[in-house]
Design an enzyme around this catalytic site. Structure first.
Site, PDB file in Angstrom:
ATOM      1  N   HIS A 145       0.836  -1.201   0.000  1.00  0.00           N
ATOM      2  CA  HIS A 145       0.000   0.000   0.000  1.00  0.00           C
ATOM      3  C   HIS A 145       0.874   1.255   0.000  1.00  0.00           C
ATOM      4  O   HIS A 145       1.972   1.257   0.584  1.00  0.00           O
ATOM      5  CB  HIS A 145      -0.948   0.008   1.211  1.00  0.00           C
ATOM      6  CG  HIS A 145      -0.238   0.172   2.534  1.00  0.00           C
ATOM      7  ND1 HIS A 145      -0.105   1.388   3.165  1.00  0.00           N
ATOM      8  CD2 HIS A 145       0.381  -0.733   3.336  1.00  0.00           C
ATOM      9  CE1 HIS A 145       0.546   1.231   4.301  1.00  0.00           C
ATOM     10  NE2 HIS A 145       0.860  -0.055   4.428  1.00  0.00           N
ATOM     11  N   HIS A 147       0.905   5.786  -1.520  1.00  0.00           N
ATOM     12  CA  HIS A 147       0.365   6.837  -2.383  1.00  0.00           C
ATOM     13  C   HIS A 147       1.119   6.843  -3.718  1.00  0.00           C
ATOM     14  O   HIS A 147       1.943   7.719  -4.002  1.00  0.00           O
ATOM     15  CB  HIS A 147       0.485   8.195  -1.692  1.00  0.00           C
ATOM     16  CG  HIS A 147      -0.321   8.295  -0.430  1.00  0.00           C
ATOM     17  ND1 HIS A 147      -1.627   7.873  -0.346  1.00  0.00           N
ATOM     18  CD2 HIS A 147      -0.010   8.777   0.802  1.00  0.00           C
ATOM     19  CE1 HIS A 147      -2.095   8.091   0.875  1.00  0.00           C
ATOM     20  NE2 HIS A 147      -1.120   8.626   1.595  1.00  0.00           N
TER      21      HIS A 147
END
Length: 360
Positions: A145, A147
């Site tokens: 995970h 951005h």
């Protein structure tokens, strides 16, 4: 001399007609019952055949595992999920569910920490990342995970692509949350100094003054995150980027949820990927981390501020993408769950195999 016709009285004709109709109805009813019985018998035979095949496969699988215990794992233990999380979409709340379950469900969670949270990787970092994800067997099964914008693994010649998932949010709600987050932080790490700390201007005051932090251009984020590592994705207002983001959403992502219906997203992931998310729904409902991160000092914008942002072409495109994602999510949900007494429950398996040949 003409032929003598014997005519049946009208009452007898009616009785004969009714008798014929009753006989036909009875016959059709018996045929239908026979068809239903035949269907039940075929399904029973098919289930029996499937059980026999599954038993043979299980026995074969045990023998193969015993004879090749040191070989690389396949199937579910080779799965990789990438959650390229969009900022301020409840991503921390969802990610913490993955962290809470990783020990119990036996997988690894890895955070992709890019310099200055840059969502675009260099070409050399793209190669490194793809190599890590596909070849780092010690970390499989894995949940990555971070951005980072969507990365197309097909370009790198990999045989098995990872499974992408994501969550998006109403674009104005997301921007308002991010605006106050930069100034006041959240209750997750309250002591951390934020980039805009000390700026007390409200979002409405920013919009009224035409400030840069609340400008329509700041809405342009969810589209490029789904569009990916192409230059056009990051050209604000690009129609090509919008269409590419939609294409990737339906073709490259297993499931994309919305912040406003996060519990339903968690439930469907648990149904589709129990290897990772078994127990996630109950954890979301009862766990202390289900609503972990809340932006501090956030004030809802006025109707005037919202209306001003909605006049921009950028909002219209980001909202178009959000509505597209929401419609797709609701379509998937409608075919996966039902509501009863205010509670959602998953539909049982609605297909089976039959007429399996050869019968060896």
């Amino acid at each position: 001399m003409g032929l003598l016709r014997v005519m049946m009285p009208p009452k007898l004709q009616l009785i004969a007609l009714l008798a014929f109709a009753v006989a036909m109805f009875f016959l059709e009813n018996q045929i239908q019952k026979l068809e239903e019985s035949r269907g039940k018998l075929e399904r029973a035979i098919a289930r029996h055949e499937v059980r026999e095949i599954e038993q043979r496969h299980t026995q074969d699988g045990v023998r193969e595992r015993d004879s090749a215990a040191s070989s690389p794992s396949e199937g579910e233990d080779d799965l990789v999920i990438i959650y390229n999380r969009v900022p301020k979409t409840a991503s921390t709340s969802f990610t913490n569910i993955a962290y809470d379950l990783c020990g119990k469900n036996h997988y690894h969670v890895l955070h992709i920490n890019t310099t200055k949270n840059n969502p675009v990787m260099s070409i050399q970092d793209q190669m490194r990342f793809v190599k890590n994800v596909t070849e780092w067997r010690e970390m499989k099964p894995a949940f990555y995970h971070g951005h980072v914008s969507f990365l197309d693994f097909t370009k790198f010649g990999v045989k098995r692509k990872p499974i992408y998932i994501n969550v998006i949010r109403d674009p104005i709600e997301r921007l308002v949350s991010y605006y106050y987050f930069l100034r006041f932080g959240d209750d997750y790490r309250p002591g951390l100094r934020r980039r805009k700390q000390g700026d007390k201007k409200t979002f409405d005051e920013c919009v009224s003054a035409g400030g840069s932090d609340c400008a329509p251009e700041k809405l342009w984020l969810q589209i490029p995150f789904f569009c990916g590592h192409y230059s056009e994705c990051w050209n604000v207002g690009s129609q090509w980027a919008l269409e590419q983001a939609k294409y990737n959403l339906v073709n490259e992502y297993l499931l994309v949820g919305v912040t406003e219906e996060l519990e339903d997203f968690v439930m469907m992931l648990e149904a589709a990927l129990p290897r990772f998310f078994k127990g996630a729904t109950e954890l979301y409902k009862t766990g202390k981390k289900s609503h972990l991160r809340k932006t501090s000092e956030k004030k809802p914008p006025t109707k005037e501020s919202i209306a001003k942002l909605q006049q921009s072409a950028i909002w219209k495109m980001e909202n178009d993408f959000y509505e597209f994602a929401l419609e797709q999510f609701q379509f998937v949900r409608a075919h996966a769950v039902r509501e009863k007494d205010g509670e959602l429950y998953l539909l049982a398996q609605n297909f089976f195999y039959e007429k399996i040949y050869p019968k060896n």
